[in-house]
Design an enzyme around this catalytic site. Sequence first.
Site, PDB file in Angstrom:
ATOM      1  N   ASP A  41      -6.862   8.804   4.647  1.00 32.10           N
ATOM      2  CA  ASP A  41      -6.139   7.948   3.706  1.00 32.10           C
ATOM      3  C   ASP A  41      -4.714   8.485   3.550  1.00 32.10           C
ATOM      4  OD1 ASP A  41      -5.365   6.325   1.500  1.00 32.10           O
ATOM      5  OD2 ASP A  41      -7.427   6.164   0.830  1.00 32.10           O
ATOM      6  N   ASN A  67       0.854  -1.182   0.000  1.00 26.28           N
ATOM      7  CA  ASN A  67       0.000   0.000   0.000  1.00 26.28           C
ATOM      8  C   ASN A  67       0.898   1.243   0.000  1.00 26.28           C
ATOM      9  OD1 ASN A  67      -2.845   0.544  -0.218  1.00 26.28           O
ATOM     10  ND2 ASN A  67      -2.751   1.525   1.784  1.00 26.28           N
TER      11      ASN A  67
END
Length: 286
Positions: free
Chosen positions: A197, A101
């Site tokens: 995020d 990620n």
Amino acid sequence: MTTDMTYEVAVRAEAELGEGPTWDAAAGRLLWIDILNSRVHTYDPVTGRRSVRRTEQHIGAVKPRAGGGLVLNLRDGIGLLGPDDSFRWLHREPVPGRRANDAAVAPDGSLWAGTMRYDEAPGGGTLSRVTGDGTVETVLDDVTVSNGTGWSPDGRLMYYIDTPTRRIDVFDFDHGSGRVTGRRPLAEIEEGAGYPDGLTVDADGCVWVALWDGAAVRRYTPDGRLDRVVDLPVPRVTACAFGGADLTDLYITTARTGLDAPHPLAGSLLVLPGAGRGLPQPAFAG
């Protein structure tokens, strides 16, 4: 609190999971990725020139390297693209059910690379520090969705997001050893406002955060006070970074994954011209 900033469309696209905008100062271009479609995008805001490169695996992040080329946070580890487009693994450690990620480069040139489970199982991800010679040290081993990472202008603080916690956390960062200590919350995203995020830090030391399912980016002051909210038309806002020759334009990635009726701009690269002033980002030392 909402500002009157107006977004523009930098690149109209249909990225499934657009992520990781990064300004490549040496090349004068913006790098960004589509995680689930395994693509690295480049965009030159001066000429409008764009390129797309497909990777062999899902990709979590791409960053420039000090010697030229790119470092890739891939499903199975850390890969290097040379200036001649050649590929080699710097560190390979496949874990079934896990993917890469978000990632960021620290002031010392190390790559802080995150992972997560495809099923987002709690505690299934990590945050690791990768040095230029390929040495890997796991910094956090109980992460669910490892996301935004960034450093204060003086390099003494590191900000970090594990998305389901709804928090932006801050650590003390030791530049000499590359170690972090003293984890504590800087701010928490309230229920109904989405999930934090990706993040970036500006020259004033303020932290800009993209809100997944929040249709906005926010700016928090170094003491954790919310001082700016910019609403966007796309619900799944994933990450942000300053770019352009003077680092004053805030580029924002978005996603369309999981949306039954995506907004026409879902998956596009957006920009807030003149949003502030960013910090020059170091290149990976490897």
